[in-house]
Design a protein around this motif. Structure first.
Motif, PDB file in Angstrom:
ATOM      1  N   MET A   1       0.838  -1.188   0.000  1.00 34.23           N
ATOM      2  CA  MET A   1       0.000   0.000   0.000  1.00 34.23           C
ATOM      3  C   MET A   1       0.886   1.256   0.000  1.00 34.23           C
ATOM      4  O   MET A   1       2.008   1.233   0.497  1.00 34.23           O
ATOM      5  N   LEU A   2       0.311   2.339  -0.505  1.00 36.23           N
ATOM      6  CA  LEU A   2       1.052   3.597  -0.574  1.00 36.23           C
ATOM      7  C   LEU A   2       1.085   4.289   0.788  1.00 36.23           C
ATOM      8  O   LEU A   2       0.196   4.074   1.621  1.00 36.23           O
ATOM      9  N   GLN A   3       2.085   5.143   0.973  1.00 33.80           N
ATOM     10  CA  GLN A   3       2.214   5.863   2.249  1.00 33.80           C
ATOM     11  C   GLN A   3       0.967   6.692   2.541  1.00 33.80           C
ATOM     12  O   GLN A   3       0.532   6.785   3.684  1.00 33.80           O
ATOM     13  N   LYS A   4       0.396   7.288   1.487  1.00 31.25           N
ATOM     14  CA  LYS A   4      -0.808   8.111   1.638  1.00 31.25           C
ATOM     15  C   LYS A   4      -1.946   7.284   2.262  1.00 31.25           C
ATOM     16  O   LYS A   4      -2.648   7.756   3.159  1.00 31.25           O
ATOM     17  N   THR A   5      -2.097   6.060   1.806  1.00 33.21           N
ATOM     18  CA  THR A   5      -3.157   5.180   2.320  1.00 33.21           C
ATOM     19  C   THR A   5      -2.912   4.883   3.796  1.00 33.21           C
ATOM     20  O   THR A   5      -3.834   4.940   4.617  1.00 33.21           O
ATOM     21  N   ASP A 110      -1.920  -3.915   5.139  1.00 34.25           N
ATOM     22  CA  ASP A 110      -1.020  -4.736   4.318  1.00 34.25           C
ATOM     23  C   ASP A 110      -1.481  -6.193   4.232  1.00 34.25           C
ATOM     24  O   ASP A 110      -1.078  -6.912   3.321  1.00 34.25           O
ATOM     25  N   LEU A 111      -2.331  -6.609   5.165  1.00 35.84           N
ATOM     26  CA  LEU A 111      -2.860  -7.979   5.107  1.00 35.84           C
ATOM     27  C   LEU A 111      -3.819  -8.158   3.924  1.00 35.84           C
ATOM     28  O   LEU A 111      -4.199  -9.269   3.592  1.00 35.84           O
ATOM     29  N   PHE A 112      -4.222  -7.039   3.302  1.00 35.98           N
ATOM     30  CA  PHE A 112      -5.070  -7.106   2.106  1.00 35.98           C
ATOM     31  C   PHE A 112      -4.235  -7.020   0.832  1.00 35.98           C
ATOM     32  O   PHE A 112      -4.760  -7.111  -0.259  1.00 35.98           O
ATOM     33  N   ASN A 113      -2.912  -6.819   0.993  1.00 34.81           N
ATOM     34  CA  ASN A 113      -2.013  -6.680  -0.144  1.00 34.81           C
ATOM     35  C   ASN A 113      -1.617  -8.060  -0.665  1.00 34.81           C
ATOM     36  O   ASN A 113      -1.570  -9.013   0.108  1.00 34.81           O
ATOM     37  N   GLU A 114      -1.321  -8.131  -1.956  1.00 34.93           N
ATOM     38  CA  GLU A 114      -1.071  -9.469  -2.513  1.00 34.93           C
ATOM     39  C   GLU A 114       0.197 -10.140  -1.973  1.00 34.93           C
ATOM     40  O   GLU A 114       0.253 -11.359  -1.901  1.00 34.93           O
ATOM     41  N   GLN A 115       1.222  -9.365  -1.554  1.00 30.71           N
ATOM     42  CA  GLN A 115       2.445  -9.986  -1.023  1.00 30.71           C
ATOM     43  C   GLN A 115       2.256 -10.568   0.367  1.00 30.71           C
ATOM     44  O   GLN A 115       3.032 -11.401   0.788  1.00 30.71           O
ATOM     45  N   GLY A 116       1.260 -10.098   1.122  1.00 34.32           N
ATOM     46  CA  GLY A 116       1.033 -10.594   2.471  1.00 34.32           C
ATOM     47  C   GLY A 116       2.064 -10.073   3.470  1.00 34.32           C
ATOM     48  O   GLY A 116       2.968  -9.320   3.114  1.00 34.32           O
ATOM     49  N   VAL A 117       1.909 -10.488   4.724  1.00 36.60           N
ATOM     50  CA  VAL A 117       2.734  -9.982   5.823  1.00 36.60           C
ATOM     51  C   VAL A 117       3.222 -11.160   6.673  1.00 36.60           C
ATOM     52  O   VAL A 117       2.457 -12.083   6.939  1.00 36.60           O
ATOM     53  N   LEU A 119       3.287 -11.963   9.688  1.00 30.85           N
ATOM     54  CA  LEU A 119       2.628 -11.561  10.933  1.00 30.85           C
ATOM     55  C   LEU A 119       3.260 -12.208  12.162  1.00 30.85           C
ATOM     56  O   LEU A 119       3.333 -11.604  13.220  1.00 30.85           O
ATOM     57  N   LEU A 120       3.716 -13.445  12.014  1.00 34.17           N
ATOM     58  CA  LEU A 120       4.288 -14.187  13.142  1.00 34.17           C
ATOM     59  C   LEU A 120       5.814 -14.205  13.094  1.00 34.17           C
ATOM     60  O   LEU A 120       6.441 -15.124  13.607  1.00 34.17           O
ATOM     61  N   TRP A 121       6.406 -13.172  12.445  1.00 34.99           N
ATOM     62  CA  TRP A 121       7.856 -13.085  12.383  1.00 34.99           C
ATOM     63  C   TRP A 121       8.426 -13.317  13.776  1.00 34.99           C
ATOM     64  O   TRP A 121       7.827 -12.829  14.731  1.00 34.99           O
ATOM     65  N   PRO A 122       9.490 -14.059  13.990  1.00 35.10           N
ATOM     66  CA  PRO A 122      10.494 -14.519  13.024  1.00 35.10           C
ATOM     67  C   PRO A 122      10.100 -15.723  12.167  1.00 35.10           C
ATOM     68  O   PRO A 122      10.913 -16.150  11.358  1.00 35.10           O
ATOM     69  N   LEU A 123       8.897 -16.262  12.308  1.00 37.48           N
ATOM     70  CA  LEU A 123       8.467 -17.284  11.350  1.00 37.48           C
ATOM     71  C   LEU A 123       8.301 -16.602   9.991  1.00 37.48           C
ATOM     72  O   LEU A 123       7.793 -15.494   9.924  1.00 37.48           O
ATOM     73  N   ARG A 124       8.707 -17.265   8.922  1.00 44.46           N
ATOM     74  CA  ARG A 124       8.716 -16.631   7.606  1.00 44.46           C
ATOM     75  C   ARG A 124       7.356 -16.649   6.911  1.00 44.46           C
ATOM     76  O   ARG A 124       7.159 -15.956   5.923  1.00 44.46           O
ATOM     77  N   MET A 125       6.439 -17.470   7.421  1.00 41.69           N
ATOM     78  CA  MET A 125       5.140 -17.644   6.782  1.00 41.69           C
ATOM     79  C   MET A 125       4.425 -16.301   6.613  1.00 41.69           C
ATOM     80  O   MET A 125       4.369 -15.507   7.542  1.00 41.69           O
ATOM     81  N   LYS A 126       3.905 -16.039   5.397  1.00 34.64           N
ATOM     82  CA  LYS A 126       3.217 -14.771   5.133  1.00 34.64           C
ATOM     83  C   LYS A 126       1.712 -14.979   5.175  1.00 34.64           C
ATOM     84  O   LYS A 126       1.210 -16.010   4.741  1.00 34.64           O
ATOM     85  N   PHE A 127       1.020 -13.989   5.691  1.00 38.15           N
ATOM     86  CA  PHE A 127      -0.435 -14.056   5.835  1.00 38.15           C
ATOM     87  C   PHE A 127      -1.108 -12.999   4.967  1.00 38.15           C
ATOM     88  O   PHE A 127      -0.574 -11.923   4.760  1.00 38.15           O
ATOM     89  N   ARG A 128      -2.302 -13.330   4.517  1.00 41.88           N
ATOM     90  CA  ARG A 128      -3.137 -12.403   3.758  1.00 41.88           C
ATOM     91  C   ARG A 128      -4.569 -12.668   4.214  1.00 41.88           C
ATOM     92  O   ARG A 128      -4.916 -13.807   4.514  1.00 41.88           O
ATOM     93  N   PRO A 131      -8.125 -13.965  -0.574  1.00 39.11           N
ATOM     94  CA  PRO A 131      -7.383 -14.738  -1.579  1.00 39.11           C
ATOM     95  C   PRO A 131      -6.589 -13.826  -2.527  1.00 39.11           C
ATOM     96  O   PRO A 131      -6.965 -12.666  -2.723  1.00 39.11           O
ATOM     97  N   LYS A 132      -5.521 -14.379  -3.089  1.00 40.39           N
ATOM     98  CA  LYS A 132      -4.602 -13.582  -3.902  1.00 40.39           C
ATOM     99  C   LYS A 132      -5.302 -12.865  -5.068  1.00 40.39           C
ATOM    100  O   LYS A 132      -4.977 -11.726  -5.372  1.00 40.39           O
ATOM    101  N   PHE A 133      -6.278 -13.535  -5.697  1.00 39.18           N
ATOM    102  CA  PHE A 133      -6.932 -12.911  -6.863  1.00 39.18           C
ATOM    103  C   PHE A 133      -7.775 -11.700  -6.472  1.00 39.18           C
ATOM    104  O   PHE A 133      -8.094 -10.860  -7.303  1.00 39.18           O
ATOM    105  N   LEU A 134      -8.138 -11.591  -5.183  1.00 43.13           N
ATOM    106  CA  LEU A 134      -8.903 -10.429  -4.712  1.00 43.13           C
ATOM    107  C   LEU A 134      -8.001  -9.382  -4.044  1.00 43.13           C
ATOM    108  O   LEU A 134      -8.455  -8.285  -3.707  1.00 43.13           O
ATOM    109  N   ALA A 135      -6.732  -9.751  -3.838  1.00 45.22           N
ATOM    110  CA  ALA A 135      -5.821  -8.884  -3.076  1.00 45.22           C
ATOM    111  C   ALA A 135      -5.608  -7.535  -3.770  1.00 45.22           C
ATOM    112  O   ALA A 135      -5.733  -7.423  -4.995  1.00 45.22           O
ATOM    113  N   VAL A 136      -5.295  -6.531  -2.960  1.00 46.92           N
ATOM    114  CA  VAL A 136      -5.131  -5.160  -3.448  1.00 46.92           C
ATOM    115  C   VAL A 136      -3.696  -4.948  -3.919  1.00 46.92           C
ATOM    116  O   VAL A 136      -2.754  -5.188  -3.168  1.00 46.92           O
TER     117      VAL A 136
END
Ligand SMILES: [Zn+2]
Length: 162
Positions: A1-5, A110-117, A119-128, A131-136
């Motif tokens: 997402m953009l900084q403005k958002t 950012d959880l709505f972004n297609e790259q995901g986050v 969230l449970l870092w240091p675990l590498r698993m990314k969350f969204r 679904p990816k096809f609906l992601a922003v």
């Protein structure tokens, strides 16, 4: 997402805190809280080289790069939000919650972004959250619509609540 958002989301979060604690909207206190919201919203992107917030806080962003902390990991994680909560605990409640919710709004968006986050870092698993096809996609028409929704919410919230 953009900084403005992220700034708009941070502003909305801070405004919600102002209204929740019954602070008068037109006051120095509220102005400070709303300003904090605007800055705390995009703060997590300090891990993104080249972002405005990374340039403003260059020593911290350089340190993150030196430590090989990747984008959307540590600064976007639950452990970071929890750490921030304990760090801000000595502050008055309005400042604590305006800062924390504005900061956390970043991860939520950012959880709505297609790259995901990571969230449970240091675990590498990314969350969204969707679904990816609906992601922003960053800078897309959908993100523009989210900005408009946030802006309208910022204007209408004080009218609806009071
Ligand atoms: Zn981000």
């Amino acid at each position: 997402m953009l900084q403005k958002t992220h700034s708009l989301a941070g502003l909305l979060a801070a405004e919600s805190v102002v209204l929740y604690f019954n602070e008068p909207l037109i006051s120095w206190e509220s102005a400070a809280l709303l300003m904090i919201g605007c800055l705390a919203g995009p703060l997590a992107d300090i891990d993104k080289p080249g972002s405005t917030i990374a340039r403003i806080f260059f020593p911290v962003s350089a340190l993150l790069r030196f430590l090989k902390i990747r984008h959307r990991t540590l600064t976007h994680s639950l452990i970071c939000i929890l750490g921030l909560y304990f760090l801000l605990l000595p502050l008055p409640q309005t400042y604590l919650w305006a800062s924390l919710l504005a900061y956390a709004s970043h991860t939520l968006l950012d959880l709505f972004n297609e790259q995901g986050v990571a969230l449970l870092w240091p675990l590498r698993m990314k969350f969204r959250l969707i679904p990816k096809f609906l992601a922003v996609k960053t800078g897309s028409v959908t993100e523009r619509l989210i900005q408009i929704f946030l802006l309208v919410s910022i204007v209408l919230l004080p009218i609806i609540i009071r």
